[in-house]
Design a protein around this motif. Structure first.
Motif, PDB file in Angstrom:
ATOM      1  N   THR A 195       5.377   7.676  11.068  1.00 36.97           N
ATOM      2  CA  THR A 195       6.432   6.665  10.970  1.00 36.97           C
ATOM      3  C   THR A 195       6.318   5.935   9.641  1.00 36.97           C
ATOM      4  O   THR A 195       5.230   5.816   9.073  1.00 36.97           O
ATOM      5  N   MET A 196       7.465   5.458   9.141  1.00 39.27           N
ATOM      6  CA  MET A 196       7.520   4.625   7.941  1.00 39.27           C
ATOM      7  C   MET A 196       8.328   3.394   8.281  1.00 39.27           C
ATOM      8  O   MET A 196       9.510   3.490   8.614  1.00 39.27           O
ATOM      9  N   VAL A 197       7.671   2.239   8.189  1.00 44.66           N
ATOM     10  CA  VAL A 197       8.312   0.977   8.558  1.00 44.66           C
ATOM     11  C   VAL A 197       8.189   0.013   7.386  1.00 44.66           C
ATOM     12  O   VAL A 197       7.090  -0.221   6.875  1.00 44.66           O
ATOM     13  N   LEU A 203       8.557  -5.743   0.781  1.00 50.28           N
ATOM     14  CA  LEU A 203       7.633  -5.538  -0.330  1.00 50.28           C
ATOM     15  C   LEU A 203       6.551  -4.525  -0.006  1.00 50.28           C
ATOM     16  O   LEU A 203       5.791  -4.135  -0.894  1.00 50.28           O
ATOM     17  N   THR A 204       6.472  -4.087   1.248  1.00 49.89           N
ATOM     18  CA  THR A 204       5.417  -3.154   1.665  1.00 49.89           C
ATOM     19  C   THR A 204       5.998  -2.118   2.620  1.00 49.89           C
ATOM     20  O   THR A 204       6.802  -2.456   3.501  1.00 49.89           O
ATOM     21  N   MET A 205       5.574  -0.867   2.436  1.00 57.74           N
ATOM     22  CA  MET A 205       5.929   0.211   3.345  1.00 57.74           C
ATOM     23  C   MET A 205       4.693   0.553   4.177  1.00 57.74           C
ATOM     24  O   MET A 205       3.656   0.954   3.639  1.00 57.74           O
ATOM     25  N   ASN A 206       4.772   0.346   5.500  1.00 59.16           N
ATOM     26  CA  ASN A 206       3.659   0.635   6.410  1.00 59.16           C
ATOM     27  C   ASN A 206       3.776   2.088   6.868  1.00 59.16           C
ATOM     28  O   ASN A 206       4.678   2.464   7.623  1.00 59.16           O
ATOM     29  N   GLN A 241      -1.616   3.540   6.034  1.00 58.46           N
ATOM     30  CA  GLN A 241      -1.665   3.140   4.637  1.00 58.46           C
ATOM     31  C   GLN A 241      -0.476   2.230   4.328  1.00 58.46           C
ATOM     32  O   GLN A 241       0.630   2.441   4.839  1.00 58.46           O
ATOM     33  N   ASN A 242      -0.732   1.217   3.521  1.00 55.91           N
ATOM     34  CA  ASN A 242       0.321   0.303   3.067  1.00 55.91           C
ATOM     35  C   ASN A 242       0.669   0.624   1.611  1.00 55.91           C
ATOM     36  O   ASN A 242      -0.206   0.652   0.749  1.00 55.91           O
ATOM     37  N   ILE A 243       1.939   0.871   1.368  1.00 60.14           N
ATOM     38  CA  ILE A 243       2.417   1.222   0.025  1.00 60.14           C
ATOM     39  C   ILE A 243       3.262   0.074  -0.500  1.00 60.14           C
ATOM     40  O   ILE A 243       4.194  -0.395   0.179  1.00 60.14           O
ATOM     41  N   SER A 244       2.925  -0.386  -1.681  1.00 62.86           N
ATOM     42  CA  SER A 244       3.672  -1.496  -2.287  1.00 62.86           C
ATOM     43  C   SER A 244       5.040  -1.018  -2.747  1.00 62.86           C
ATOM     44  O   SER A 244       5.175   0.053  -3.351  1.00 62.86           O
ATOM     45  N   LEU A 245       6.051  -1.828  -2.483  1.00 59.78           N
ATOM     46  CA  LEU A 245       7.420  -1.551  -2.908  1.00 59.78           C
ATOM     47  C   LEU A 245       7.820  -2.535  -3.995  1.00 59.78           C
ATOM     48  O   LEU A 245       7.333  -3.676  -4.029  1.00 59.78           O
ATOM     49  N   PRO A 246       8.726  -2.137  -4.878  1.00 61.13           N
ATOM     50  CA  PRO A 246       9.146  -3.055  -5.934  1.00 61.13           C
ATOM     51  C   PRO A 246      10.023  -4.191  -5.443  1.00 61.13           C
ATOM     52  O   PRO A 246      10.258  -5.158  -6.172  1.00 61.13           O
ATOM     53  N   GLY A 247      10.523  -4.087  -4.207  1.00 59.09           N
ATOM     54  CA  GLY A 247      11.399  -5.137  -3.699  1.00 59.09           C
ATOM     55  C   GLY A 247      12.842  -4.844  -4.051  1.00 59.09           C
ATOM     56  O   GLY A 247      13.149  -4.132  -5.010  1.00 59.09           O
TER      57      GLY A 247
END
Length: 486
Positions: A195-197, A203-206, A241-247
């Protein structure tokens, strides 16, 4: 007369407002169709979109206003002619010029307002539009996953999903390439499902993956592709894993970056910019001509090339003519001299051609500022001309509504637009002078307005379309064949 003037103004202002908004809507839809790909999937707030459309609408006024005036004037006088109101007014001794007088005054004020808009408001709107469009293009799109297709919308990740369960949101057969290290496809994750939430603040993709493996190749440098490197495999039942997003917040660019463009300047700023560019071009021309004379025309030869025999000739005979000096040389020296001169000539020609291309590019850029200066005046003048085409033309064709007036207006506007764009392109390519390139369409259409006004004033039947319709109705081919058979 006051009631008459009030009636004519009311008859004109309604169609003018209606046709102006119709023209703006059509032009705006055309613009959005052109840039629709820049807005899709960006997650832009509606206020950003509304602000952008507002600025774009302001930049479309120069095209919409003349067309609206042409269409409204044809509709107004076409309705009056169709309802025999013009006939009644002329029978009462009121000329067409007196009927048009209040509208002429109104068009003068509209033209003055168009000049103010073109000189003051238009540069600001163009600056806002260009800056905001640049920011929208830079905006990262939202993550949109499609089955069986790699998606690169997630920064520094490439994701492929085999199947998406739309009910639960579960992703199956995941393949993820991690490019955060910048070493190529050295980090690959394969998972059975996941899953991608996105977090609430976006600001973060879980990322949560189930039943998979992580394959990693250890590279020290990106250029070591052909060498063998150690690798490892990590098997997992569940991986988070948490992926940072640019917003998704739009990052605004400083408007000073675009403020010196020719579309963002008023008359005074255009003149100053033209003077600055002209000074730069003239300075480059002077410097190049001086360097050309020093390097390729007047040149001091090295001492080893000036041998004793030539020195003695110069001292004893005091020869000042280059041809006489050349004739004193032996054949081998003549060939050497000619070869050296040709080499210098070819180099000079190459330098001149290269500099000519550079100066042509600078002159073309300068020409854009000159064309924009003339454009400030062509908009109000076009409004004035189109009224004197539309009003008499409406009185001649005597057709109101949105049928015939729309067809005639679009036809005239297309002709005017094609001439304008062609002449402006010739001006940009240095084929025509700016004054001819920017005013060509107005100078061609102006006599037509004068002729139509004269014909409408004198009630000429040359442009009366009903006469031509009646003429063709009288020509009946069936009657001709019946008489021939009899």
């Amino acid at each position: 007369m006051k009631r008459l003037h009030s009636f004519i103004l009311k008859s004109f202002l309604g169609p003018l407002a209606f046709t102006f908004f119709i023209c703006m809507f059509v032009l705006l839809m055309q613009f959005l169709w052109r840039y629709i790909d820049e807005f899709v999937g960006k997650g832009l707030d509606w206020t950003i979109i509304a602000e952008f459309l507002f600025y774009v609408s302001a930049t479309l006024v120069p095209m919409a206003l003349p067309l609206a005036i042409l269409l409204a004037s044809i509709m107004t006088f076409g309705n009056m002619g169709e309802n025999y109101e013009l006939t009644a007014l002329k029978a009462a001794g009121i000329s067409l010029q007196r009927i048009m007088k209040p509208l002429i005054i109104l068009i003068i004020f509209i033209s003055l307002g168009a000049f103010y808009f073109s000189n003051v408001i238009m540069p600001i709107a163009s600056l806002k539009t260009s800056t905001l469009l640049y920011d929208i293009k830079k905006q990262n799109p939202e993550l949109i996953l499609k089955e069986g297709i790699f998606t690169n919308d997630l920064p520094k990740f490439s994701v492929k999903v085999g199947k998406i369960d739309k009910n639960t949101g579960m992703l199956h057969d995941l393949l993820i390439y991690d490019h955060r290290e910048g070493l190529g496809n050295t980090d690959v994750t394969v998972a059975d499902s996941g899953t991608m939430v996105t977090s609430a603040d976006k600001l973060t993709m879980n990322l949560t993956l189930y039943s998979g493996n992580i394959y990693q190749e250890v590279k020290q440098k990106p250029r070591d592709r052909d060498k063998n490197h150690p690798s490892r495999r990590i098997k997992f039942d569940e991986f988070k894993q948490n992926i940072s997003l640019p917003g998704n917040d739009l990052k605004r660019t400083d408007e000073n970056r675009f403020k010196n463009s020719y579309r963002m300047l008023n008359l005074g700023q255009l003149v100053n910019q033209e003077d600055s560019l002209n000074s730069i071009i003239e300075e480059e021309k002077n410097n190049f001509s001086k360097s050309l004379l020093v390097r390729h025309y007047f040149q001091k030869e090295p001492k080893n090339l000036l041998n004793d025999s030539i020195k003695s000739v110069l001292i004893t005979e005091k020869i000042k003519d280059a041809d006489s000096l050349f004739n004193k040389l032996n054949p081998s020296k003549k060939l050497t001299t000619i070869s050296y001169a040709l080499d210098k000539g070819r180099k000079a020609r190459e330098n001149i051609a290269r500099k000519d291309n550079e100066l042509s590019g600078q002159i073309k850029w300068l020409r854009k500022f000159t064309n924009e200066w003339h454009r400030k005046f062509t908009l109000p003048f076009a409004c004035f001309i189109f009224f004197f085409i539309g009003a008499p033309l409406g009185a001649i064709i005597r057709k109101g509504g949105l049928g015939m007036p729309v067809i005639v207006s679009i036809l005239f506007f297309i002709i005017y637009y094609i001439i304008s764009m062609t002449a402006e392109r010739f001006s940009k390519e240095l084929v025509l002078e700016p004054v001819w390139g920017m005013w060509m369409s107005s100078l061609i259409v102006l006599p037509l307005g004068i002729i139509l006004t004269y014909k409408a004033t004198t009630d000429s039947t040359v442009f009366n379309i009903e006469n031509y319709i009646d003429f063709f109705k009288k020509i009946n081919p069936l009657k001709f064949f019946k008489k021939k058979n009899e």
